[in-house]
Design an enzyme around this catalytic site. Structure first.
Site, PDB file in Angstrom:
ATOM      1  N   GLY A 199      -9.001  -7.421   8.900  1.00 33.21           N
ATOM      2  CA  GLY A 199      -7.806  -6.447   9.795  1.00 33.21           C
ATOM      3  C   GLY A 199      -7.512  -6.927  10.982  1.00 33.21           C
ATOM      4  O   GLY A 199      -6.500  -7.898  10.927  1.00 33.21           O
ATOM      5  N   ARG A 243      -8.081   2.346  -2.396  1.00 34.95           N
ATOM      6  CA  ARG A 243      -9.358   2.070  -1.311  1.00 34.95           C
ATOM      7  C   ARG A 243      -9.333   3.761  -0.707  1.00 34.95           C
ATOM      8  O   ARG A 243      -9.045   5.031  -1.165  1.00 34.95           O
ATOM      9  CB  ARG A 243      -7.935   1.738  -0.279  1.00 34.95           C
ATOM     10  CG  ARG A 243      -9.029   1.728   0.358  1.00 34.95           C
ATOM     11  CD  ARG A 243      -7.785   1.108   2.553  1.00 34.95           C
ATOM     12  NE  ARG A 243      -8.824   0.434   2.536  1.00 34.95           N
ATOM     13  CZ  ARG A 243      -9.053   0.522   4.248  1.00 34.95           C
ATOM     14  NH1 ARG A 243      -7.544   1.250   5.118  1.00 34.95           N
ATOM     15  NH2 ARG A 243      -8.897  -0.128   4.971  1.00 34.95           N
ATOM     16  N   TYR A 265      -5.670  10.875   4.965  1.00 32.41           N
ATOM     17  CA  TYR A 265      -3.976  11.350   4.156  1.00 32.41           C
ATOM     18  C   TYR A 265      -4.595  12.069   3.329  1.00 32.41           C
ATOM     19  O   TYR A 265      -5.125  12.574   2.945  1.00 32.41           O
ATOM     20  CB  TYR A 265      -3.934   9.698   4.064  1.00 32.41           C
ATOM     21  CG  TYR A 265      -3.715   8.969   5.342  1.00 32.41           C
ATOM     22  CD1 TYR A 265      -2.930   9.198   6.407  1.00 32.41           C
ATOM     23  CD2 TYR A 265      -4.124   7.835   5.518  1.00 32.41           C
ATOM     24  CE1 TYR A 265      -2.634   8.244   7.238  1.00 32.41           C
ATOM     25  CE2 TYR A 265      -3.772   6.798   6.565  1.00 32.41           C
ATOM     26  CZ  TYR A 265      -3.369   7.615   7.669  1.00 32.41           C
ATOM     27  OH  TYR A 265      -3.117   7.115   8.762  1.00 32.41           O
ATOM     28  N   GLN A 283       0.834  -0.963  -0.114  1.00 30.63           N
ATOM     29  CA  GLN A 283       0.079   0.191  -0.010  1.00 30.63           C
ATOM     30  C   GLN A 283       1.046   1.294   0.273  1.00 30.63           C
ATOM     31  O   GLN A 283       2.015   0.936   0.605  1.00 30.63           O
ATOM     32  CB  GLN A 283      -0.855  -0.081   1.196  1.00 30.63           C
ATOM     33  CG  GLN A 283      -2.019   0.947   1.416  1.00 30.63           C
ATOM     34  CD  GLN A 283      -2.474   1.121   2.719  1.00 30.63           C
ATOM     35  OE1 GLN A 283      -2.105   1.128   3.137  1.00 30.63           O
ATOM     36  NE2 GLN A 283      -4.027   1.410   2.552  1.00 30.63           N
TER      37      GLN A 283
END
Length: 359
Positions: free
Chosen positions: A310, A226, A179, A98
């Site tokens: 996760g 994503r 982000y 990622q």
């Protein structure tokens, strides 16, 4: 759960089931951003999950936000990731690295160059950041110039190339969770008046241009993306136009024929259905609040093609075996999520190890 165990193809990967490991920050890299000594063991332990999407790796010095997060832009980073990826491949798994540029979600004390964070606009997120000196308020970032935006896009491109050089099966572009890419999308984090701000099309432009650059560099079949519609992380607010922006972004990304789209889903079911109707390639849905009992619900309804997990994957290296046999799961240790070392990282026991302990 029958569909959960059916094989599928994503990009160039032949997957034996519909589970995947979601990206999770673990803060255990070396000081220079090279994956730590235990990283190969950690990921290899979980190779049976098929597709492993790694923790976010920064594409540049500016891209780092957290202490001890890995990078993917130097020869040392490439060599470190190669050890991880070769080990996972030997165990039968696939790895997507990622690519995570944190933008304003940083602090000068946490980066190699100790400079002011960068962002689409000079607006602080209003949250604190853990540093070596404890929790500190994140400072106001510096607004990226148009020239710097183009440089940042090239850094994403180069990081994608570095990931492939390390042997990765592909990369996931992190456009979520507050982000940098999400900051361009956010209504309250992007107040630019040029072609990267204002309208839906302009606020989606940076995301699209990053995806285009990476597709040109490594191919669409090795590129995932994503998103996290309406996730309030990092102080992001997407406003009333948010759902329409994601519909537009999905349509634009769909033209690249990417390997997959990955959604962190918080409950806007109408938007999820719209994205599913727009996006004909594989769709990964990481649904907040999901229980083990309904882990395959989105697969069964046709809303998802793959289910990223996760914390269950973090605490259970043999999660696939446990789910297939109905065995109980290990409990995760939140205190050790970012603590460094093997505790809460590579020391979660498998069923076989627990059986040995009994005998």
């Amino acid at each position: 759960m029958e569909k959960l165990w059916s094989p599928t193809k994503i990009g160039n990967m032949e997957l034996q089931h519909r589970l995947a490991m979601a990206p999770m920050t673990r803060s255990r890299a070396q000081e220079d951003g090279t994956p730590g000594e235990l990283a190969a063991e950690y990921y290899t332990q979980r190779a049976s999950l098929g597709l492993l999407i790694t923790e976010g790796a920064q594409p540049s010095d500016d891209g780092q936000g957290y202490l001890w997060s890995p990078g993917i832009y130097t020869e040392q980073h490439i060599a470190g990731w190669k050890k991880v990826i070769d080990s996972v491949h030997e165990a039968g798994g696939y790895v997507y690295i990622q690519l995570m540029h944190v933008g304003r979600m940083s602090h000068p004390e946490n980066t190699p160059h100790h400079r002011q964070p960068v962002a689409p606009s000079a607006i602080a997120p209003g949250v604190d950041m853990f540093t070596a000196n404890g929790m500190q308020n994140i400072p106001v970032p510096r607004e990226l110039s148009q020239e710097e935006i183009q440089i940042t896009i090239q850094e994403f491109r180069q990081a994608a190339a570095a990931a492939i050089a390390a042997g990765a099966d592909g990369v996931e572009i992190h456009g979520a969770n507050g982000y940098l890419i999400n900051q361009f999308i956010g209504e309250n984090s992007n107040t630019r008046t040029d072609e990267y701000g204002g309208s839906i099309e302009n606020r989606a432009r940076f995301a699209i241009e990053v995806a285009q650059a990476i597709v040109e560099e490594i191919g669409a079949d090795k590129t995932g993306f994503r998103i996290s519609p309406h996730t309030p992380l990092g102080g992001i607010e997407e406003g009333e136009q948010g759902p329409d922006l994601y519909r537009y972004l999905t349509k634009e990304l769909a033209q690249f024929n990417l390997a997959y789209l990955h959604i962190m889903h918080l409950g806007n079911e109408e938007l999820l259905k719209d994205i599913r109707s727009i996006w004909t390639n594989p769709l990964l849905v990481n649904r907040a609040g999901r229980t083990l009992e309904n882990i395959s619900a989105d697969l069964d309804s046709g809303l998802a093609d793959l289910v990223p997990v996760g914390v269950w994957a973090l605490a259970n290296p043999d999660l696939v075996e446990r789910l297939q046999t109905g065995a109980p799961l290990n409990e995760a240790n939140p205190a050790a999520f970012f603590s460094g070392g093997s505790e809460g990282y590579t020391d979660y026991p498998t069923l076989k190890e627990l059986e040995k302990q009994k005998n």
